[in-house]
Design a protein around this motif. Structure first.
Motif, PDB file in Angstrom:
ATOM      1  N   GLU A  23      28.335  76.996  72.822  1.00 17.24           N
ATOM      2  CA  GLU A  23      28.955  76.211  71.746  1.00 17.24           C
ATOM      3  C   GLU A  23      29.986  75.245  72.323  1.00 17.24           C
ATOM      4  O   GLU A  23      30.032  74.082  71.951  1.00 17.24           O
ATOM      5  CB  GLU A  23      29.616  77.164  70.748  1.00 17.24           C
ATOM      6  N   LEU A  31      32.590  79.248  75.142  1.00 16.99           N
ATOM      7  CA  LEU A  31      32.350  79.909  73.869  1.00 16.99           C
ATOM      8  C   LEU A  31      30.852  79.941  73.650  1.00 16.99           C
ATOM      9  O   LEU A  31      30.204  78.899  73.578  1.00 16.99           O
ATOM     10  CB  LEU A  31      33.037  79.158  72.724  1.00 16.99           C
ATOM     11  N   ARG A  72      27.645  81.082  71.317  1.00 15.96           N
ATOM     12  CA  ARG A  72      27.182  81.489  69.980  1.00 15.96           C
ATOM     13  C   ARG A  72      25.967  82.372  70.210  1.00 15.96           C
ATOM     14  O   ARG A  72      24.995  81.955  70.833  1.00 15.96           O
ATOM     15  CB  ARG A  72      26.829  80.255  69.165  1.00 15.96           C
ATOM     16  N   HIS A 117      20.862  82.612  72.146  1.00  9.43           N
ATOM     17  CA  HIS A 117      22.254  82.178  72.259  1.00  9.43           C
ATOM     18  C   HIS A 117      22.291  80.748  72.779  1.00  9.43           C
ATOM     19  O   HIS A 117      21.292  80.238  73.287  1.00  9.43           O
ATOM     20  CB  HIS A 117      23.027  83.097  73.210  1.00  9.43           C
ATOM     21  N   ASN A 141      30.511  84.765  67.961  1.00 12.42           N
ATOM     22  CA  ASN A 141      31.089  83.860  68.946  1.00 12.42           C
ATOM     23  C   ASN A 141      31.787  84.693  70.010  1.00 12.42           C
ATOM     24  O   ASN A 141      32.675  85.480  69.693  1.00 12.42           O
ATOM     25  CB  ASN A 141      32.093  82.896  68.300  1.00 12.42           C
ATOM     26  N   SER A 164      25.677  85.639  63.265  1.00 10.34           N
ATOM     27  CA  SER A 164      25.942  85.227  64.646  1.00 10.34           C
ATOM     28  C   SER A 164      27.323  85.711  65.082  1.00 10.34           C
ATOM     29  O   SER A 164      28.175  86.042  64.267  1.00 10.34           O
ATOM     30  CB  SER A 164      25.846  83.710  64.774  1.00 10.34           C
TER      31      SER A 164
END
Length: 154
Positions: free
Chosen positions: A69, A8, A10, A66, A44, A42
């Protein structure tokens, strides 16, 4: 759906250039996980393991800030579930448990107490998973028995 190895990311877009880049490979292979509130919010991105490096290269080459996450979404899900998937008899309500644990627990209860607990399959979800209800207790009034519905939001 399996999430093992997926990352993942961000992403913080600085302008509309990210929207243009998202329509290209490899970003198009990532899944945007939330709706953008505005152009500067932002994003995801859930990216398959085999393209994460290429996605990060595209973001870096466009100067788009970036960070990772979650480095392994599958592992993160298992940690959040508490590793409880194989132990339905030890299930507690103090931490998140997954679908399989809850289904095993419900099936176990109805098997352990067949004269008092009835397992009813009410239907199937869009993913084809069983939707169960537990009927607890017996009544001499049959269908005229008053009932209460408790939905746990699982």
């Amino acid at each position: 759906r399996k999430y093992d190895g997926q990352k993942l990311l961000r992403v913080f877009p600085k302008s509309t250039c990210l929207i243009q880049e998202m329509e290209k490979q490899p970003l198009a292979l990532c899944e945007e996980m939330d709706e953008r509130k505005n152009q500067d919010s932002s994003i995801n991105l859930l990216c398959p393991e085999n393209i994460t490096e290429a996605v990060e290269n595209v973001l870096n080459s466009n100067g788009i800030m970036h960070y990772v996450e979650i480095s392994d979404v599958g592992q993160y899900i298992r940690e959040m579930e508490g590793g409880n998937e194989t132990e339905p008899d030890q299930m507690t309500w103090e931490k998140f448990v997954g679908y399989e644990t809850i289904i095993s627990w419900m099936e176990g209860l109805s098997n352990k107490h067949p004269s008092f607990i009835t397992l009813i399959e009410m239907g199937r979800s869009l993913e084809g998973r069983k939707i169960y209800a537990l009927k607890i207790g017996n009544s001499p009034f049959g269908k005229d028995t008053k009932a209460i519905w408790i939905d746990a939001g699982i």
